[in-house]
Design a protein around this motif. Structure first.
Motif, PDB file in Angstrom:
ATOM      1  N   GLU A   1       0.861  -1.181   0.000  1.00 58.10           N
ATOM      2  CA  GLU A   1       0.000   0.000   0.000  1.00 58.10           C
ATOM      3  C   GLU A   1       0.895   1.228   0.000  1.00 58.10           C
ATOM      4  O   GLU A   1       1.862   1.286   0.763  1.00 58.10           O
ATOM      5  N   ALA A   2       0.575   2.201  -0.845  1.00 56.23           N
ATOM      6  CA  ALA A   2       1.314   3.465  -0.818  1.00 56.23           C
ATOM      7  C   ALA A   2       0.816   4.261   0.378  1.00 56.23           C
ATOM      8  O   ALA A   2      -0.324   4.735   0.392  1.00 56.23           O
ATOM      9  N   ASP A   3       1.647   4.390   1.409  1.00 56.15           N
ATOM     10  CA  ASP A   3       1.252   5.173   2.578  1.00 56.15           C
ATOM     11  C   ASP A   3       1.515   6.655   2.295  1.00 56.15           C
ATOM     12  O   ASP A   3       2.133   6.997   1.280  1.00 56.15           O
ATOM     13  N   PRO A   4       1.024   7.554   3.168  1.00 52.38           N
ATOM     14  CA  PRO A   4       1.184   8.990   2.867  1.00 52.38           C
ATOM     15  C   PRO A   4       2.640   9.394   2.585  1.00 52.38           C
ATOM     16  O   PRO A   4       2.901  10.155   1.653  1.00 52.38           O
TER      17      PRO A   4
ATOM     18  N   ILE B   1       3.471   8.329  -0.924  1.00 50.77           N
ATOM     19  CA  ILE B   1       2.770   9.183  -1.889  1.00 50.77           C
ATOM     20  C   ILE B   1       3.533  10.503  -2.058  1.00 50.77           C
ATOM     21  O   ILE B   1       3.786  10.959  -3.177  1.00 50.77           O
TER      22      ILE B   1
ATOM     23  N   GLN C   1       1.336   5.627  -6.615  1.00 47.47           N
ATOM     24  CA  GLN C   1       0.706   6.359  -5.500  1.00 47.47           C
ATOM     25  C   GLN C   1      -0.696   5.825  -5.208  1.00 47.47           C
ATOM     26  O   GLN C   1      -1.152   5.867  -4.068  1.00 47.47           O
ATOM     27  N   LEU C   2      -1.382   5.344  -6.254  1.00 48.60           N
ATOM     28  CA  LEU C   2      -2.772   4.872  -6.094  1.00 48.60           C
ATOM     29  C   LEU C   2      -2.854   3.429  -5.623  1.00 48.60           C
ATOM     30  O   LEU C   2      -3.941   2.852  -5.559  1.00 48.60           O
ATOM     31  N   PHE C   3      -1.708   2.837  -5.276  1.00 45.99           N
ATOM     32  CA  PHE C   3      -1.746   1.399  -5.015  1.00 45.99           C
ATOM     33  C   PHE C   3      -2.120   0.999  -3.604  1.00 45.99           C
ATOM     34  O   PHE C   3      -1.489   1.398  -2.620  1.00 45.99           O
ATOM     35  N   MET C   4      -3.151   0.169  -3.511  1.00 45.91           N
ATOM     36  CA  MET C   4      -3.458  -0.575  -2.292  1.00 45.91           C
ATOM     37  C   MET C   4      -3.882  -1.965  -2.764  1.00 45.91           C
ATOM     38  O   MET C   4      -4.882  -2.100  -3.483  1.00 45.91           O
TER      39      MET C   4
ATOM     40  N   VAL D   1       5.139  11.057   9.366  1.00 46.77           N
ATOM     41  CA  VAL D   1       4.380  11.541   8.207  1.00 46.77           C
ATOM     42  C   VAL D   1       3.075  10.751   8.082  1.00 46.77           C
ATOM     43  O   VAL D   1       2.009  11.318   7.840  1.00 46.77           O
ATOM     44  N   ASN D   2       3.166   9.443   8.290  1.00 47.63           N
ATOM     45  CA  ASN D   2       1.969   8.614   8.173  1.00 47.63           C
ATOM     46  C   ASN D   2       0.966   8.892   9.290  1.00 47.63           C
ATOM     47  O   ASN D   2      -0.236   8.719   9.104  1.00 47.63           O
TER      48      ASN D   2
ATOM     49  N   TYR E   1      -0.433  12.737   8.414  1.00 48.68           N
ATOM     50  CA  TYR E   1      -1.259  12.832   7.203  1.00 48.68           C
ATOM     51  C   TYR E   1      -2.087  11.560   7.014  1.00 48.68           C
ATOM     52  O   TYR E   1      -2.293  11.107   5.893  1.00 48.68           O
TER      53      TYR E   1
ATOM     54  N   SER F   1      -4.741  11.178   4.341  1.00 44.49           N
ATOM     55  CA  SER F   1      -4.426  10.981   2.929  1.00 44.49           C
ATOM     56  C   SER F   1      -4.246   9.491   2.675  1.00 44.49           C
ATOM     57  O   SER F   1      -3.799   8.754   3.554  1.00 44.49           O
TER      58      SER F   1
ATOM     59  N   ALA G   1      -3.941   6.142  -0.546  1.00 41.31           N
ATOM     60  CA  ALA G   1      -3.859   5.645  -1.917  1.00 41.31           C
ATOM     61  C   ALA G   1      -5.244   5.520  -2.550  1.00 41.31           C
ATOM     62  O   ALA G   1      -5.372   5.465  -3.768  1.00 41.31           O
ATOM     63  N   ARG G   2      -6.285   5.483  -1.733  1.00 44.79           N
ATOM     64  CA  ARG G   2      -7.644   5.271  -2.234  1.00 44.79           C
ATOM     65  C   ARG G   2      -8.413   6.576  -2.437  1.00 44.79           C
ATOM     66  O   ARG G   2      -9.636   6.543  -2.619  1.00 44.79           O
TER      67      ARG G   2
ATOM     68  N   PHE H   1      -3.056  14.252  -4.508  1.00 42.37           N
ATOM     69  CA  PHE H   1      -3.431  13.647  -3.234  1.00 42.37           C
ATOM     70  C   PHE H   1      -3.461  14.752  -2.173  1.00 42.37           C
ATOM     71  O   PHE H   1      -2.747  15.752  -2.288  1.00 42.37           O
TER      72      PHE H   1
ATOM     73  N   ILE I   1      -2.183  14.866   0.787  1.00 43.07           N
ATOM     74  CA  ILE I   1      -0.882  15.146   1.411  1.00 43.07           C
ATOM     75  C   ILE I   1      -0.013  16.008   0.504  1.00 43.07           C
ATOM     76  O   ILE I   1       0.733  16.870   0.977  1.00 43.07           O
TER      77      ILE I   1
END
Lengths: 396, 396
Positions: free
Chosen positions: A209-212, A215, A315-318, B263-264, B267, B270, B272-273, B285, B287
Motif C-alpha cells: 500500500e502506498a502510505d502517505p 505518496i 501512489q494509487l496502489f493498495m 508523516v503517516n 497525514y 491521505s 492511496a484510495r 493527493f 498530502i
C-alpha cells in the motif's frame, strides 16, 4: 603429443570452465524474442476505455501440455519485460534477473515457462525493445499523441493487461507471480484480484500500500517534470520535450534507489574537499556531474508524461483495491513470500512486514526474509542471488 | 473563610502550578532581543573578501565577570539564532530548543550565558527577525544585490563570524558549542579550528563530513531552483523570483527531515484510495496539496540563492578542513558528545558514529547516544528533552 593423463585433465578443465561460464557457450543459450500483444477497448479500473492497447512480452522456457508451469515476472518502475536472457549473443547484459531465471537457476526454465510483459505507461516508450501504451501513444480518435487525455491507470490495469496476455496463451493458473519493487505491487495485486489463478506470490523489495510518506516521496519524481516549462501541461510532442525535468526526475529515482554505503563506494573519488565547488558557485562536485551524465543517458528512451503516469499508478496502489489493506488481502489464497532489502530507503522493510503480518493474522501461509547488502532498494536486483535457494524451495 | 489547612494546600497547589507552567508567568520570563553585529572586510575560507558582514544574534542568561560561562548554540539549515525564549509575550512559539535552554533547564541560563548567531547566507534573509549577509544583500560596490557575485562560503566562515561576535564580547573560551544538524557541523568545526577556545562540543543529529551520498542528496534541494527559469543565473532581484523552485526545494527539505512514521501519523487522512487523483491526472493527493501549502508558507521569507549557498556550504563540509577527516579531528581537545537520531534518514547515525569512533581512536574523550523517536531527523529538535539529563551532566 600430450600424455593421456594431461589430455584427461584438459577435458576436465574445459568442462569446469564451460560450467563456470554458466552456459556461456553461445550455441547452448536460447535467445529471447520480444513479442507484441494487442487488445481493443481495454476498460481501466477508473472506468475509462482505451481503444487499443499494445504491450511487449517475452518468455523463457517451454509451456507444458497442461499449461500449468507458467511463472509471471512483473517488472519494476524503470524496467521492462526483459527479465532474463539476451536478444542477441552480442548483448552486453542479460535481463535484470538473469541471476535467478534460466536453465537450472532458482526460477528454472527447464521446468517453468517464465513470461514477462511490458506495463502500460512504461517509462521508456522510445526504447526499441519496449512496446507500451500510454500518453506518448497515438490516440486513434485524433491521430495525435494522447498527452494528458490518456486516462489515469493503476497497478490493477497492469495486472489486467497481463491477464489478457495469459488468457491468449490458454494459461488458466499461474504457478507463481514474482516481482521486484513496482513488480511486487503487481504480484500482490494479482494474488488479491485473481486468487483462483495464482498459486504462489513473491514480493521482492515491495509494498502492499502506498502510505502517505510514499505518496509524498514519489511526488518528488513528478514535480520537476510539472515545473519544467517545456512540459506544457503534457502537450509537448510537437515541440521541445521537458528533458531537464525528466533528467532531474531520473536523478532522484537513481539516488532514491541506492543506500549511502554503495554510493560512497562507487563515487569515492568525489569529496567535500573538491576545489572547483569551493571556488565557483556554478561548479559542481564530481558526483553531481556524474549522476547528471548518467541521468542524461537514462533519459534517452524516457517520456515525461509516462513518468507522471507511472508515479500516479504507484501512489494509487493498495493491494486488492478495497477500502483497507486488510480487506484487500482477505481474498488471497496464494502462498506468499516477502523479500524486502534491509537497507532499502525507498520501500523500507516495514512495508513488506505489514503485508506479511496481515496475511499471517488472517491465517494465510506467508514467509518473510530480508536481503542484506549495501545497495539499498537495488539489493532486490543486484543481490537477489542471496535468496536463490529460498526462491527455488518456495517454488517447489 | 477557608481553613488554615486548605489555605496551605492552595499555596502548595499554586506553587506546583506555576512551576509546571515552566515560568509561564509572563512577568518572570525575560524577553529575548535580537541584536546585530557588523564587521568589515571579512576574509572567507575560499580567499575572498566580503566588504561588510552583518548578522543577527541573541543571548539568554548573563555573562559572568570572568566571562567563562558562555555556551554557543549554532543553528540548523532552515533555522536562525532564535534558539530559546520569546521576543514578545504574545509569541505563539518560543525558540526551537526552548525545551532545553532556559532557567533551570538542561542548558541552564541561571548558570550559563547562552548565545546564538544568524549564519551567513541564512535561508530567510527576508525574515524580519533574521539579519544575514549573502547573495540577497546589497553589494556596496554596485549598490545592487550580489546574486552569484557573492563568494562561496563554508561552515568555517560561519564559525569565523561567530568568533568575531564572541571576540567583541570579550569571551576567550566557550564552555561549550552545541548545535543540531547544520549547527552540529559548526560545533564540530569550532572544536577543530579553535581547540583552545572550546571546552565541550555537542553534535546533535550531525555529521562530520559530507560524504558523496550526502553531497548528491543535498544537490536535490538546489536543482529545482537552478531549473526554474525565473532563477536566471541568480539574477532575479529586479524581476520575478524563482518561487516554484524554492517551494519545490522546501518540500524536499521538509520531507527529507521526517521519517515515514510521523508523516503517516500526521497525514493519516491521505490515502492511496483517494478519488480525485484516480479520476484526474492533474489532481493531487491531499498530502501533496498540504505539503505544497506548507512549503508556500515557508517560502515567504526564503531566498533562492541563499538556499543554493547553504546547500554548497554543507556539501563542502569536512570538520577541520584538512585533507582527511582524521586529520581534521586531530586538533580537537574538547570533550565531545554525539546525539544522532536513530530514525534519521537525512544525516543517518553512521555519520555521527564515524566522528565519535575516530575521536575515540585518537584517544579523545567522546560519548555517543541515540535519540529515539518517530520524527527522524527532526527528533533532534522535537525529541531533544529525551537527552536533557545527559546534556546537563555533560555541561557540568
Amino acid at each position: 603429443m600430450v600424455s593421456a593423463k594431461l589430455q584427461k585433465w584438459l577435458i576436465v578443465a574445459a568442462v569446469v570452465a564451460v560450467s563456470q561460464l554458466g552456459f556461456a557457450n553461445a550455441a547452448e543459450l536460447p535467445l529471447v524474442e520480444k513479442q507484441v500483444f494487442s487488445t481493443e477497448n481495454f476498460q481501466t479500473y477508473g472506468g475509462e476505455t482505451i481503444p487499443e492497447v499494445k504491450v511487449g512480452w517475452e518468455a523463457y522456457g517451454e509451456l507444458n501440455a497442461e499449461k500449468d508451469n507458467a511463472i509471471l515476472i512483473t517488472h519494476f518502475f524503470s524496467g521492462n519485460s526483459h527479465a532474463a536472457g539476451k536478444y542477441s549473443h552480442d548483448d552486453a547484459q542479460a535481463g535484470y534477473w538473469d541471476a535467478i531465471i534460466g536453465p537450472g537457476k532458482a526460477i528454472d526454465t527447464n521446468k517453468f515457462y517464465v513470461i514477462s510483459v511490458d506495463t502500460l505507461v512504461n517509462q521508456e516508450p522510445f526504447n526499441p525493445s519496449v512496446t507500451t501504451t500510454g500518453p506518448a501513444s497515438i490516440n486513434p480518435e485524433t491521430g495525435k499523441e494522447y498527452g494528458l487525455d490518456f486516462p489515469v491507470v493503476t497497478i490493477r490495469d497492469f495486472v489486467n493487461v497481463q491477464r489478457l496476455v495469459i488468457d491468449s496463451l490458454g494459461i488458466e493458473k499461474l504457478h507463481a507471480v514474482v516481482g521486484a519493487s513496482m513488480g511486487s505491487l503487481q504480484a500482490l495485486d494479482w494474488a488479491a484480484a485473481y486468487p483462483n489463478r495464482v498459486e504462489r506470490m513473491i514480493s521482492v523489495i515491495g509494498m502492499a500500500e502506498a502510505d502517505p510518506w510514499t505518496i509524498a516521496n514519489l511526488q518528488h519524481w513528478a514535480n520537476p517534470i510539472i515545473n519544467d516549462p517545456n512540459w506544457n501541461d503534457g502537450d509537448y510532442y510537437d515541440s521541445e520535450a521537458p528533458k531537464a525535468g525528466v533528467v532531474q526526475a531520473l536523478r532522484m529515482i537513481t539516488l532514491g534507489s541506492l543506500h549511502p554505503q554503495i554510493v560512497n563506494q562507487m563515487y569515492a573519488a568525489s569529496s567535500a574537499r573538491e576545489e572547483a565547488p569551493l571556488n565557483d558557485i556554478r561548479a559542481n562536485f564530481a558526483i553531481v556531474d556524474q549522476l547528471q551524465a548518467a541521468a542524461n543517458l537514462r533519459a534517452t528512451y524516457a517520456d515525461a508524461n509516462h513518468i507522471l503516469y507511472l508515479v500516479r499508478a504507484n501512489q494509487l496502489f493498495m493491494a486488492g483495491f478495497e477500502d483497507s489493506l486488510a480487506e484487500g488481502l482477505a481474498n488471497i489464497t496464494a502462498k506468499s513470500l516477502f523479500l524486502p532489502a534491509t537497507n532499502d530507503l525507498l520501500l523500507q522493510p516495514y512495508m513488506a512486514k505489514r503485508a506479511h503480518d496481515l496475511l499471517t493474522e488472517q491465517g494465510k501461509e506467508s514467509s518473510y526474509a530480508e536481503i542484506d547488502g549495501p545497495w539499498g532498494h537495488l539489493d532486490g536486483v543486484v543481490s537477489i542471488s542471496q535468496q536463490a535457494d529460498r526462491i527455488r524451495e518456495f517454488l517447489k
